[in-house]
Structures are given as C-alpha cells and as structure tokens.
Design an enzyme around this catalytic site. Sequence first.
Site, mmCIF file in Angstrom:
data_model
loop_
_atom_site.group_PDB
_atom_site.id
_atom_site.type_symbol
_atom_site.label_atom_id
_atom_site.label_comp_id
_atom_site.label_asym_id
_atom_site.label_seq_id
_atom_site.Cartn_x
_atom_site.Cartn_y
_atom_site.Cartn_z
ATOM 1 N N CYS A 57 -0.534 25.336 -21.657
ATOM 2 C CA CYS A 57 -1.912 25.648 -21.966
ATOM 3 C C CYS A 57 -1.972 26.560 -23.168
ATOM 4 C CB CYS A 57 -2.627 26.265 -20.772
ATOM 5 S SG CYS A 57 -4.409 26.121 -20.896
ATOM 6 N N GLU A 60 -4.092 19.333 -25.216
ATOM 7 C CA GLU A 60 -2.642 19.161 -25.333
ATOM 8 C C GLU A 60 -2.355 18.341 -26.574
ATOM 9 O OE1 GLU A 60 -0.552 20.632 -23.536
ATOM 10 O OE2 GLU A 60 -1.600 21.131 -21.677
#
Length: 339
Positions: A94, A206
Amino acid sequence: MTLLRACDALAGAKMTRDYSQRPARCKLNVDSQRASAHPGRDSPGVVGLQRSQPFGQAGDVGNYSRRVRNRIHGYTDPVFQRLSASSGRLRSMCGRYVVRQSADDLAEEFGVDRVEVHERLEPDYNVAPTKTSPVVLARPPRDAKDAGPVRQLRVLTWGLVPSWAKDPKIGSRLINARAETVHEKPAFRRAFGTRRLIIPTSGFYEWFPTQQRTTSGKPVKQPFYLRPKDEGVLALAGIYEFWRNPDKPRDDDDAWMTTFTIITTNATDDVGHIHDRMPMTVSRDNWRNWLDPTINDPDDIHALMAPPPAGSLDLYPVSKAVNNVKNNGPELIEPLPPS
DNA sequence: CCAGACGTTGTT
DNA sequence: GTCTGG
DNA sequence: CCAGACGTTGTT
DNA sequence: GTCTGG
C-alpha cells in the site's frame, strides 16, 4: 483480451510475449470462479497460459494469462476482478490510496465522538506517503487524560516516525509494517500494543510491472485502482506514534508530530499458493476492539485484522496521471479506456 | 561494555 | 544508483 | 508508491 | 527506547 496482453498493450510494449505457448511444466485449472496454477501436471481447460521460463516451485505463479471470461470495464479477463489475489505479478502493498469521504461522512461511518479536524477535508484521490490524511483512533481526550478512550477523527501524517528518531524523515521509509513482525520490530511494537488506528479509504492503487522496459531496463508500470465492489469504505489497519520535535519549544503547536503506518500481509486467497502483499483491513465488527488501547496481547490484536475477503475487491487499470503526486481529482480513478 | 540499527517492496 | 519529498 | 534531485573536500 | 553485533 488476456491480462498480460492488456497490460502490455497499455504500456505500448513493442516486444511481444508468446501469449499462446504453454510451458512444459505448468498447469492451470480454470473453473467458473477460481483458477490455480501448479507445476508439473497437465490440465484440461487451459487457455492462453504462458510463461517465459518454467515454474520453479509451487506458488510461483508468475507470468501467466487466462482465458477470456467476464467483462470488467471493457476488459474481458477475469483476472481483472481478482488480480490482487491471483497474480504473482501484482505485488500488493500500500503506497498510494484514495479518500473521497468528507469529515462528516467519516464521523458518521465510524461513529466518532470527537471530530478533531480543524480544516476542511477535501476528497483526496492521491494520498501519498508524507501527506496528511484522516484516521480514526481512540484515546483519552487531550483535555481529560484520565477519562476513558474516546473515538476521534484526526488528521495525521503517513510514514511512522518512531519516538526515538533523531530525524523525522525516516518516516518516509516506514510507510508499511508487516503484520508478521509488527509486534516485535522495535520501530513498531510499542505502537502495535497501544496505538492502533483505522485508515478510512475508498480504495488504493497498485502498479503492475509490464513487459515493456524503460531505456534503463526497468519494467514500465501500469497503475491499477482497487476498491470494494460495494464502493463502501475500506478500513485499513494501522498504528500511530508520537514524535517530539526537539527543535520546537514546548508550547509550540508543532512540538509534536503524530504519524502512522499501514499494516500489510500476505494475501490469503482461494486461488493457489500465492504470496502477494496486501493492506490489512479491519472488519466493522472488530473496529471497537481494534481501536481499544487496553487490548495489548499481540495474539488478540492479530485476530482483529484480516486481508480484504477474497472476491470483495474490484480492480481496473487507470491513467498514469496518478504517478505524479501533484495530480489529484476524480479522473485518477476513471477506468482507462480499453485499447 | 559501546556502537549502531531500528523498515518495506521490488527484482530475475 | 540512491535518497528525499510528496 | 513515483518523481526528481543528487555536491564536497581537496587542492595534480 | 531497546535490541543486536562486536
């Protein structure tokens, strides 16, 4: 369109992979809801499996593509639905996320008793390390330290600065903490015991390394956005820490810095022996105990967090505009038009 | 004892 | 290449 | 996470 | 602050 083909197309890759060749030592099972890959056996129903080199070991599900099945945002590969949990090539951690909710929205959603937010919270489509972001935590109020913990909405800085740090810029490297070790690492263990929080998000980004290479030989990366299918809040698990700035006088408003980090884990999934990293989340039922600073046993605490349930996330490629933290706005989470 | 670290992911 | 800043 | 900057002492 | 390595 397969995942790899889609990503390579998005990246404008000149060098094409062999999307049809099936490696000698792989199998890929595909049924209606799940797929798995294993070394060394044949399998019926395999379509479009490819890999540049033989599988090394079970769980190494690196470069493969899958059969066209569903239609997600114009892409027809089911992997797009579950990429975070099913492809070894998307390394989930993250490092960038989105918060669309207002302070009022968050206060309502999390039942906070005190909104300790003194500026207007604008939606942020590009929250990056070192930036501030709203969090939910529970501790005695500043003006009544003997009282019990009160659930608060605060705005803290992403990137944990340990209390003993001489220089706060260490925080830019401590943006994630591994769930497996967070209870023992010197930088995190104290916070894990008594200073847990929830990072409310709408979703996170991502970067998928594609086949195309930059001039320096690094993979061109395609950003994806991942969000709950129900478009509700995604409550990430985090911890926070106070740091005293020795250069500021005691009564200075900036004498203390409060920072947080996001806990990550291996994504457990029903797809095979995959080992992606993902942010930990806290389900609504566990919010209260997760935030409770009087719960200190590491095993008890670990039981309160979990990766997002398999199949609960939607994901799709987005514009590379998100790469630059100067860019912000709802266009960052618009699905990239299929090529 | 003191000195020095204290963190993650990515990559073939 | 590696670190810092956002 | 990505983008963008990155530098000092010695003095051949 | 606390742990590890020497």
